[in-house]
Design an enzyme around this catalytic site. Structure first.
Site, PDB file in Angstrom:
ATOM      1  N   GLU A  11      34.702 -80.853 151.165  1.00  0.00           N
ATOM      2  CA  GLU A  11      35.641 -81.107 150.063  1.00  0.00           C
ATOM      3  C   GLU A  11      35.769 -79.872 149.180  1.00  0.00           C
ATOM      4  O   GLU A  11      34.873 -79.018 149.179  1.00  0.00           O
ATOM      5  CB  GLU A  11      35.135 -82.285 149.231  1.00  0.00           C
ATOM      6  CG  GLU A  11      33.798 -81.988 148.592  1.00  0.00           C
ATOM      7  CD  GLU A  11      33.052 -83.219 148.120  1.00  0.00           C
ATOM      8  OE1 GLU A  11      32.496 -83.926 148.969  1.00  0.00           O
ATOM      9  OE2 GLU A  11      33.022 -83.454 146.907  1.00  0.00           O
ATOM     10  N   LYS A  58      35.467 -77.302 146.232  1.00  0.00           N
ATOM     11  CA  LYS A  58      34.521 -77.082 145.139  1.00  0.00           C
ATOM     12  C   LYS A  58      35.352 -76.797 143.898  1.00  0.00           C
ATOM     13  O   LYS A  58      36.022 -75.765 143.803  1.00  0.00           O
ATOM     14  CB  LYS A  58      33.598 -75.908 145.463  1.00  0.00           C
ATOM     15  CG  LYS A  58      32.525 -75.688 144.414  1.00  0.00           C
ATOM     16  CD  LYS A  58      31.442 -74.768 144.952  1.00  0.00           C
ATOM     17  CE  LYS A  58      30.256 -74.676 144.012  1.00  0.00           C
ATOM     18  NZ  LYS A  58      30.581 -74.132 142.701  1.00  0.00           N
ATOM     19  N   ASP A 115      36.501 -75.923 140.194  1.00  0.00           N
ATOM     20  CA  ASP A 115      36.021 -74.973 139.205  1.00  0.00           C
ATOM     21  C   ASP A 115      36.157 -75.590 137.816  1.00  0.00           C
ATOM     22  O   ASP A 115      37.063 -75.277 137.056  1.00  0.00           O
ATOM     23  CB  ASP A 115      36.836 -73.683 139.313  1.00  0.00           C
ATOM     24  CG  ASP A 115      36.099 -72.523 138.692  1.00  0.00           C
ATOM     25  OD1 ASP A 115      34.933 -72.702 138.307  1.00  0.00           O
ATOM     26  OD2 ASP A 115      36.695 -71.443 138.581  1.00  0.00           O
ATOM     27  N   TYR A 117      37.358 -85.729 138.850  1.00  0.00           N
ATOM     28  CA  TYR A 117      37.138 -86.245 140.208  1.00  0.00           C
ATOM     29  C   TYR A 117      35.657 -86.568 140.351  1.00  0.00           C
ATOM     30  O   TYR A 117      34.801 -85.749 139.988  1.00  0.00           O
ATOM     31  CB  TYR A 117      37.486 -85.196 141.267  1.00  0.00           C
ATOM     32  CG  TYR A 117      38.960 -85.094 141.593  1.00  0.00           C
ATOM     33  CD1 TYR A 117      39.708 -86.224 141.929  1.00  0.00           C
ATOM     34  CD2 TYR A 117      39.603 -83.855 141.600  1.00  0.00           C
ATOM     35  CE1 TYR A 117      41.056 -86.126 142.246  1.00  0.00           C
ATOM     36  CE2 TYR A 117      40.951 -83.752 141.918  1.00  0.00           C
ATOM     37  CZ  TYR A 117      41.670 -84.889 142.233  1.00  0.00           C
ATOM     38  OH  TYR A 117      42.990 -84.798 142.548  1.00  0.00           O
ATOM     39  N   LYS A 171      31.630 -70.364 149.516  1.00  0.00           N
ATOM     40  CA  LYS A 171      32.446 -69.750 148.468  1.00  0.00           C
ATOM     41  C   LYS A 171      33.658 -69.044 149.083  1.00  0.00           C
ATOM     42  O   LYS A 171      33.586 -68.524 150.188  1.00  0.00           O
ATOM     43  CB  LYS A 171      31.608 -68.722 147.679  1.00  0.00           C
ATOM     44  CG  LYS A 171      30.436 -69.341 146.963  1.00  0.00           C
ATOM     45  CD  LYS A 171      30.852 -70.379 145.950  1.00  0.00           C
ATOM     46  CE  LYS A 171      31.150 -69.807 144.610  1.00  0.00           C
ATOM     47  NZ  LYS A 171      30.057 -69.467 143.757  1.00  0.00           N
ATOM     48  N   CYS A 202      47.633 -51.565 111.367  1.00  0.00           N
ATOM     49  CA  CYS A 202      48.531 -52.081 112.398  1.00  0.00           C
ATOM     50  C   CYS A 202      49.149 -50.919 113.189  1.00  0.00           C
ATOM     51  O   CYS A 202      49.702 -49.993 112.600  1.00  0.00           O
ATOM     52  CB  CYS A 202      49.627 -52.918 111.751  1.00  0.00           C
ATOM     53  SG  CYS A 202      50.865 -53.462 112.939  1.00  0.00           S
ATOM     54  N   CYS A 208      53.042 -50.953 112.120  1.00  0.00           N
ATOM     55  CA  CYS A 208      53.559 -50.688 110.777  1.00  0.00           C
ATOM     56  C   CYS A 208      52.527 -50.042 109.846  1.00  0.00           C
ATOM     57  O   CYS A 208      52.817 -49.816 108.667  1.00  0.00           O
ATOM     58  CB  CYS A 208      54.074 -51.986 110.154  1.00  0.00           C
ATOM     59  SG  CYS A 208      52.742 -53.130 109.752  1.00  0.00           S
ATOM     60  N   CYS A 240      47.735 -58.572 111.488  1.00  0.00           N
ATOM     61  CA  CYS A 240      48.580 -57.810 110.574  1.00  0.00           C
ATOM     62  C   CYS A 240      49.372 -58.825 109.758  1.00  0.00           C
ATOM     63  O   CYS A 240      50.046 -59.684 110.316  1.00  0.00           O
ATOM     64  CB  CYS A 240      49.535 -56.913 111.362  1.00  0.00           C
ATOM     65  SG  CYS A 240      50.851 -56.231 110.318  1.00  0.00           S
ATOM     66  N   CYS A 294      56.594 -56.378 109.510  1.00  0.00           N
ATOM     67  CA  CYS A 294      56.095 -55.535 110.608  1.00  0.00           C
ATOM     68  C   CYS A 294      57.072 -55.566 111.787  1.00  0.00           C
ATOM     69  O   CYS A 294      57.409 -56.637 112.306  1.00  0.00           O
ATOM     70  CB  CYS A 294      54.723 -56.059 111.037  1.00  0.00           C
ATOM     71  SG  CYS A 294      54.122 -55.343 112.564  1.00  0.00           S
TER      72      CYS A 294
HETATM   73  S1  IVH Z   1      28.106 -81.758 144.912  1.00  0.00           S
HETATM   74  C1  IVH Z   1      23.345 -81.421 144.526  1.00  0.00           C
HETATM   75  N1  IVH Z   1      30.645 -81.513 145.059  1.00  0.00           N
HETATM   76  O1  IVH Z   1      29.153 -77.139 142.079  1.00  0.00           O
HETATM   77  C2  IVH Z   1      24.562 -80.812 144.014  1.00  0.00           C
HETATM   78  N2  IVH Z   1      29.484 -80.144 143.503  1.00  0.00           N
HETATM   79  O2  IVH Z   1      26.386 -75.655 142.523  1.00  0.00           O
HETATM   80  C3  IVH Z   1      25.677 -81.695 144.339  1.00  0.00           C
HETATM   81  N3  IVH Z   1      30.921 -78.686 142.188  1.00  0.00           N
HETATM   82  O3  IVH Z   1      27.495 -77.632 139.185  1.00  0.00           O
HETATM   83  C4  IVH Z   1      26.913 -81.136 143.859  1.00  0.00           C
HETATM   84  N4  IVH Z   1      32.818 -79.332 143.077  1.00  0.00           N
HETATM   85  O4  IVH Z   1      29.665 -78.765 139.231  1.00  0.00           O
HETATM   86  C5  IVH Z   1      29.542 -81.077 144.461  1.00  0.00           C
HETATM   87  N5  IVH Z   1      32.936 -81.402 145.271  1.00  0.00           N
HETATM   88  C6  IVH Z   1      31.825 -80.996 144.689  1.00  0.00           C
HETATM   89  C7  IVH Z   1      31.834 -80.013 143.679  1.00  0.00           C
HETATM   90  C8  IVH Z   1      30.634 -79.609 143.110  1.00  0.00           C
HETATM   91  C9  IVH Z   1      32.251 -78.536 142.177  1.00  0.00           C
HETATM   92  C10 IVH Z   1      29.992 -77.919 141.329  1.00  0.00           C
HETATM   93  C11 IVH Z   1      29.116 -78.783 140.504  1.00  0.00           C
HETATM   94  C12 IVH Z   1      27.785 -78.098 140.454  1.00  0.00           C
HETATM   95  C13 IVH Z   1      27.970 -76.945 141.359  1.00  0.00           C
HETATM   96  C14 IVH Z   1      26.839 -76.936 142.360  1.00  0.00           C
END
Ligand code: IVH
Length: 672
Positions: A117, A119, A121, A227, A317, A411, A414, A429, A434
């Site tokens: 799934e 990850k 941010d 989510y 990553k 500034c 100006c 400013c 200006c």
């Molecule tokens: S599972 C045991 N699923 O990634 C850890 N983490 O380094 C289980 N994160 O701080 C985490 N999306 O905030 C999981 N689909 C996802 C995620 C996710 C983002 C972040 C989470 C955590 C970091 C783990």
């Protein structure tokens, strides 16, 4: 309990049930059954009744969504099960290594099924539900101890206050990510820009800043989303796999990322990674990789955890959109409201296929916090279509010739003294005359977040300002095709088009006009509110602070700014000149002011419809304020799927677009 109280309690219970149901249809399932106005009415009723009987407010009342009185500080929360982090993989070989380690640990070469799934941010949070009611929400903190942000999390619409279903666990600890969509982020920053507030650097910071507000009423106004991706301990639920858990959490009322995939082999995991990498830039939220989890809870249990991360999961990553280059110089830009923004001038560097030569340094505090010096080699980052920023200096590359960055005292436009107000990060400013501020105000007035005059964008306005043809807002309306044609780069046709576009904007909604003026603290939302409450410019010219303060959501700072603005003699002269030139900001009649049922929705059709023709369907959508698209893009919000849908269906699913079948579509248009 008296009879009266008992009957109020029953009414409240029913209202809460209805509101919770419709909120889920809207936020989680994306299948609203009632119009926004009807929902608002139910909500209003709930608020009124709770105000009358405060003793009947419960922990799961949707009224908590609007926020609670401000806190003095956040209390700490001990996580029962630590919130771990994840190990990282950067290549296919790393993923193979991960699988080998699993098989070695399990002493079994049998294939392993995974769930892969995005990850997200954003920010990891834990939500505790007791007997189905959300009672405690916390940040990750150091993994063992986080902060209690329950009141803030209650304002996030996608977080259920009460779970759906009957057989609910006594205690459930749900984990997931709070994030801000790119669109929400852009809107928030535009609004902050208009109100002369500091901008957030990226959606993650915006989400973090919003969640860490001591005043949850502010959090409630931020476009946060959530989510769910797990529970702290699988024994809390009667599922045997990650995949079943997602289904269960969804039934409970949580949103699950539509890009979660079950991958029976590691090859499929890799395929999904490539797919996510490919569609990443089209998603409406930032992701920085993919998380792979062993699907079976039994296997997860056998694999267990290491000190800081579980053995059964890994983060793949994405290659970073980062690069290093030299900070050659710093330019100080003057914004419309006088805020001075330091901008890094970089030796050009290619990052993620784009040449970057400028990056924002935000403000003085940010420069100090990151310890950046002139001449430093710096790590530069691009995220989505956000302005590039400097992450940090590369200290190992220093040779001793680097210089501290000095903020200007005057500034750059100006030469007026610059000031920094207590509690503000921005240097400013304050000279109202200006030239740089005046130019930026003009660009804002004519631009997209102002009254939006086609053909009069930044470049054109800079030229007209330098040539002293437009020096003040009213000058815009004195522009003639002759004047324009004499300038470099203008042809007869483009000159005539701009003059026509300007004339078209003489009649304009009051809200839009007010937002275009750029009154400090008055963004689009407040401008619209002023239009609704006070109806005319004449009325606003005479408005008092007390009258403004009667409007909910207008505070003292905003009220002062508005009164000061309209009582300034030079503003009054400018507005009078505009009126004399035929500019006429008017309140929009309420009919067109009311939110249209399908406003902000963009529909795309695939497959045949049986109950009506496509052109009829399109007609209806347009009448109800929606739009119809002919191709799949990020803008599309709903895919209407008829008989024999084409390839658009899978693509739309991948993009997380709501899918409606013909019945669902009929439901949507008939309910509205
Ligand atoms: S599972 C045991 N699923 O990634 C850890 N983490 O380094 C289980 N994160 O701080 C985490 N999306 O905030 C999981 N689909 C996802 C995620 C996710 C983002 C972040 C989470 C955590 C970091 C783990």
């Amino acid at each position: 309990m008296t009879k009266e109280l008992e009957s109020a309690r029953k009414r409240l219970e029913k209202l809460r049930r209805e509101i919770t149901y419709h909120a889920r249809q809207y936020y989680v399932l994306d299948q609203p059954e009632i119009a926004d106005a009807e929902y608002d009415k139910l909500f209003q009723k709930l608020l009124e009744l709770e105000e009358k009987y405060p003793e009947l407010i419960t922990d799961d009342s949707p009224s908590l969504r609007v926020g609670a009185p401000p806190l003095e500080k956040f209390e700490s929360v001990q996580h029962v099960y630590p919130m771990l982090s994840l190990e990282n993989a950067f290549s296919d070989a790393d993923l193979d290594g991960f699988e080998e380690r699993l098989q070695r640990f399990l002493n079994d070469q049998a294939p392993i099924s995974y769930v892969a799934e995005p990850k997200l941010d954003g920010l990891a949070v834990e939500l505790v539900y007791e007997n189905g009611v959300f009672t405690l929400g916390s940040t990750r903190g150091d993994g063992r101890t986080g902060e209690n942000i329950t009141v803030n999390l209650r304002t996030v619409a996608a977080i259920p206050l009460k779970l759906f279903g009957t057989d609910l666990p006594k205690r459930l600890e749900v984990r997931g990510e709070v994030f801000m969509s790119l669109e929400g982020f852009k809107r928030l920053n535009a609004e902050r820009g208009n109100a002369a507030e500091a901008l957030f650097a990226n959606p993650r910071n915006a989400a973090a800043g919003s969640l860490r507000q001591l005043d949850s009423k502010l959090t409630a106004r931020r476009p946060l989303d959530f989510y769910a991706y797990g529970v702290s301990d699988p024994s809390m639920v009667s599922c045997s796999s990650q995949r079943e858990l997602f289904k269960l959490l969804n039934e409970y009322g949580f949103k699950i990322n539509p890009l979660v995939r079950l991958c029976p082999t590691m090859e499929e995991v890799k395929e999904h990674y490539r797919h996510l990498l490919e569609i990443r830039s089209r998603l409406d939220y930032d992701i920085d990789g993919m998380v792979v989890k062993v699907d079976s809870f039994a296997l997860q249990g056998r694999l267990g955890n290491k000190a800081r991360s579980p053995r059964w999961a890994i983060a793949c990553k994405f290659p970073a959109s980062q690069g290093t280059t030299r900070l050659a110089d710093v330019d100080f830009q003057v914004g419309r409201t006088g805020v001075i923004t330091p901008v890094a001038l970089l030796e050009p560097v290619l990052i993620g296929g784009v040449t970057v030569s400028r990056a924002t340094l935000h403000n003085e505090d940010e420069i100090k916090r990151k310890g950046i010096r002139l001449g430093d080699m710096v790590l530069v980052q691009r995220a989505g279509d956000v302005i590039p920023e400097i992450v940090q200096p590369v200290l190992a590359k220093r040779n001793g010739n680097e210089q501290l960055i000095k903020m200007p005292r005057h500034c750059p436009s100006c030469s007026h003294d610059l000031i920094r107000e207590p509690g503000e990060a921005a240097l400013r400013c304050v000279n109202p005359h200006c030239p740089a501020q005046r130019l930026q105000s003009l660009i804002h007035f004519a631009g997209k977040s102002g009254i939006d005059i086609e053909g009069l964008g930044k470049k054109a306005m800079e030229q007209l300002f330098t040539e002293k043809i437009i020096e003040d807002i009213p000058d815009i309306y004195t522009l003639t095709a002759d004047k324009l044609e004499n300038l470099d780069g203008w042809a007869q046709k483009s000159a005539e088009n701009v003059v026509r576009a300007i004339a078209d904007r003489k009649e304009i909604s009051l809200g839009r006009f007010l937002a275009a003026l750029g009154i400090r603290y008055v963004g689009e939302v407040t401008a619209h509110l002023l239009e609704q409450r006070f109806h005319s410019l004449d009325r606003l010219l005479e408005i008092s602070k007390e009258e403004l303060l009667e409007v909910e959501s207008i505070g003292a700072q905003m009220a002062n700014s508005i009164v000061d603005y309209f009582s300034d003699p030079s503003v009054r002269t400018m507005l009078q000149r505009l009126m004399d030139l035929g500019v006429s900001p008017q309140r929009q009649d309420t009919a067109s002011n009311e939110k249209q049922p399908l406003e902000n929705m963009v529909f795309l059709f695939t497959g045949g419809l049986s109950s009506l023709s496509r052109s009829e369907a399109k007609e209806i959508i347009k009448k109800m304020g929606g739009q119809v698209s002919s191709s799949l893009s990020k803008k599309v919000t709903h895919l209407v799927c008829g008989d024999k849908p084409g390839s658009k269906l899978q693509k739309a699913k991948d993009l997380g677009i709501s899918i409606l079948d013909e019945k669902g579509f009929q439901g949507l248009i008939s309910k509205n």
